[in-house]
Design a protein around this motif. Structure first.
Motif: not given
Length: 122
Positions: A52-73
């Motif tokens: 989200t624009r505020s930096g919140g994240t939500y992962y699907a169960d099948y990638v949780k713990g393995r994938f990481t999203i990061s955004r650079d505004n």
């Protein structure tokens, strides 16, 4: 003109890692929700992770713990670090953008990149 351009896909062995990037232009990046989706052959496109624009994240169960999203505004970009890849992660990966809160359906996202292929060999 809105543009989203993914990069970083490729072929990797099971257990390996890849980092995808999505460069954007044409909208105010710090006002949008960004999502990563994927589509495997013969399957529907599915949600992977959202930021989200505020930096919140939500992962699907099948990638949780393995994938990481990061955004650079400051760079109008989002990336996806993928670790412990397995053959079931093989798909075309897409980044997408929407103005509004986090959403999980593809039809909630009006803006899409062209996709980048990720292939995980066993």
């Amino acid at each position: 003109q809105v543009q989203l351009v993914e990069s970083g896909g490729g072929l990797v062995q099971a257990g390996g890692s890849l980092r995808l990037s999505c460069a954007t232009s044409g909208f105010s990046f710090n006002t949008v929700t960004m999502g990563w989706f994927r589509q495997a052959p013969g399957k529907e496109r599915e949600f992977v992770v959202g930021s989200t624009r505020s930096g919140g994240t939500y992962y699907a169960d099948y990638v949780k713990g393995r994938f990481t999203i990061s955004r650079d505004n400051t760079k109008n970009a989002v990336s996806l670090q993928m670790n412990s890849l397995n053959p079931e992660d093989t798909a075309v990966y897409y980044c997408a953008a929407r103005i509004g809160p986090l959403a999980f359906r593809t039809d909630n996202y009006p803006y899409w990149g062209q996709g980048t292929q990720v292939t995980v060999s066993s």
